[in-house]
Design a protein around this motif. Structure first.
Motif, mmCIF file in Angstrom:
data_model
loop_
_atom_site.group_PDB
_atom_site.id
_atom_site.type_symbol
_atom_site.label_atom_id
_atom_site.label_comp_id
_atom_site.label_asym_id
_atom_site.label_seq_id
_atom_site.Cartn_x
_atom_site.Cartn_y
_atom_site.Cartn_z
ATOM 1 N N UNK A 1 1.017 -1.068 0.410
ATOM 2 C CA UNK A 1 0.151 -0.278 -0.329
ATOM 3 C C UNK A 1 1.221 1.242 -0.442
ATOM 4 N N UNK A 2 1.479 1.320 1.188
ATOM 5 C CA UNK A 2 2.871 2.336 0.830
ATOM 6 C C UNK A 2 3.196 2.665 -0.246
ATOM 7 N N UNK A 3 3.812 1.127 -1.531
ATOM 8 C CA UNK A 3 3.935 1.791 -2.820
ATOM 9 C C UNK A 3 3.388 2.447 -3.988
ATOM 10 N N UNK A 4 1.848 2.139 -3.299
ATOM 11 C CA UNK A 4 1.066 2.535 -4.050
ATOM 12 C C UNK A 4 0.697 3.961 -3.357
ATOM 13 N N UNK A 5 0.941 4.567 -2.766
ATOM 14 C CA UNK A 5 0.838 6.008 -2.507
ATOM 15 C C UNK A 5 2.046 6.549 -2.570
ATOM 16 N N UNK A 6 3.482 5.895 -3.111
ATOM 17 C CA UNK A 6 4.099 7.108 -3.666
ATOM 18 C C UNK A 6 3.913 6.439 -5.257
ATOM 19 N N UNK A 7 3.518 5.895 -6.112
ATOM 20 C CA UNK A 7 2.988 6.143 -7.198
ATOM 21 C C UNK A 7 2.113 6.716 -8.046
ATOM 22 N N UNK A 77 -3.257 3.739 5.483
ATOM 23 C CA UNK A 77 -3.422 3.295 5.375
ATOM 24 C C UNK A 77 -4.810 2.055 4.315
ATOM 25 N N UNK A 78 -5.036 2.181 5.197
ATOM 26 C CA UNK A 78 -6.313 0.882 5.555
ATOM 27 C C UNK A 78 -7.554 2.029 5.326
ATOM 28 N N UNK A 79 -7.357 3.527 5.202
ATOM 29 C CA UNK A 79 -8.569 4.156 5.017
ATOM 30 C C UNK A 79 -8.710 5.291 3.746
ATOM 31 N N UNK A 80 -8.334 5.137 2.901
ATOM 32 C CA UNK A 80 -7.664 5.819 2.004
ATOM 33 C C UNK A 80 -8.297 7.285 1.815
ATOM 34 N N UNK A 81 -9.860 7.725 2.404
ATOM 35 C CA UNK A 81 -11.256 8.618 2.132
ATOM 36 C C UNK A 81 -10.349 9.483 3.393
ATOM 37 N N UNK A 127 -14.379 3.969 14.805
ATOM 38 C CA UNK A 127 -15.048 3.153 13.982
ATOM 39 C C UNK A 127 -14.287 1.183 14.292
ATOM 40 N N UNK A 128 -13.368 1.343 14.420
ATOM 41 C CA UNK A 128 -12.148 0.103 14.369
ATOM 42 C C UNK A 128 -12.558 -0.612 15.709
ATOM 43 N N UNK A 129 -13.736 0.526 16.758
ATOM 44 C CA UNK A 129 -13.711 0.057 17.679
ATOM 45 C C UNK A 129 -12.128 -0.089 19.253
ATOM 46 N N UNK A 130 -11.427 1.152 18.843
ATOM 47 C CA UNK A 130 -10.494 1.222 19.511
ATOM 48 C C UNK A 130 -10.621 2.605 20.454
ATOM 49 N N UNK A 131 -11.644 2.944 21.400
ATOM 50 C CA UNK A 131 -12.474 3.711 21.789
ATOM 51 C C UNK A 131 -11.744 4.572 22.611
#
Length: 270
Positions: A1-7, A77-81, A127-131
């Motif tokens: 995913x990091x490589x995708x972000x770099x591109x 990484x997990x939420x591109x928005x 939202x991931x439950x890590x309140x």
């Protein structure tokens, strides 16, 4: 995913403009070279830079910069928005704040922008439950920036919070897209009820300095709330309200009050 972000960064006009501005700033003010390289030029994407900046600003003896960086990196990484919303926020600040002359400024200097990006990571944690970790980020944002946004609140994109001192947004509040607000705004409840108790702000709303919007009420899209107003009842779309308690005093005066940031009431007095 990091490589995708770099591109993606290679065809990212917002990030390209920020890095270009950073290189120019180093030439103009060499004493800021260390800051600019650490915050911008050492990173491959806007997401990486935002994660670094958040970790740097919120780190304390209770939570290290490295741990916060790992948390923020995971969120992006997990939420591109999150990155997409950050880009919309940068453009919003640049277009609406006359004190902002470069895309670079919000990341480096504007606590309203920094606070909203940190809230977005806290919201992802919630939202991931890590309140508990979300509450920790909320606490540090409040301590560092004077902005207290509950991690459960829902905030859209294209947000501009000018000056950003003493902003409060409650747990069940909803803020639409392209909203602008100034310092000392409260989106709060009216009692100790434990259900849906906070305002719902429509798209394109402009909220003036010191305004208080209280209770589970709707503020219609493209409306204006005058500085110092206390809003206790629903506001229809495209209206201007003012006073304590706030009353409708006229039309919004334009199609996009949150963009024009016109806070004068003379043209809307009825």
């Amino acid at each position: 995913m990091a490589e995708t972000r770099t591109k993606l960064a290679e065809v990212d006009p917002v990030w390209q403009r920020i890095t270009s501005e950073a290189r120019e700033a180093v030439k103009n003010e060499p004493l800021l070279g260390g800051l600019l390289h650490a915050c911008i030029l050492h990173h491959d994407s806007l997401e990486d830079a935002l994660a670094y900046r958040m970790a740097q600003k919120l780190a304390s003896g209770e939570m290290s910069e490295q741990l916060l960086r790992e948390i923020a990196d995971a969120a992006y990484e997990k939420d591109p928005s999150l990155g997409q919303k950050a880009r919309a926020d940068i453009v919003a600040v640049y277009e609406r704040d006359p004190a902002c002359h470069r895309f670079l400024q919000p990341i480096l200097f504007f606590k309203g922008f920094q606070a909203i990006q940190s809230y977005r990571v806290a919201h992802w944690l919630w939202n991931s439950g890590r309140k508990d970790l979300a509450y920790f980020v909320q606490m540090r944002v409040s301590e560092q920036f004077g902005v207290d946004i509950h991690p459960a609140a829902r905030v859209g994109k294209g947000i501009m919070i000018d000056h950003a001192h003493s902003i409060v947004i409650g747990e069940t509040a909803v803020v639409g897209d392209n909203v602008s607000m100034l310092h000392s705004v409260t989106l709060g409840g009216t009692g100790k009820e434990d259900d849906d108790r906070h305002p719902k702000i429509g798209d394109g709303v402009m909220i003036g300095a010191g305004a208080k919007v209280l209770g589970n009420i709707k503020v219609g899209s493209c409306s204006r709330i005058a500085a110092g107003s206390v809003v206790l009842h629903e506001v229809p779309p495209c209206k201007t309200v003012a006073g304590v308690p706030a009353k409708i005093v006229g039309e919004a005066g334009c199609d996009q009050p949150s963009v024009t940031m016109d806070q004068l009431l003379a043209d809307s007095a009825g």
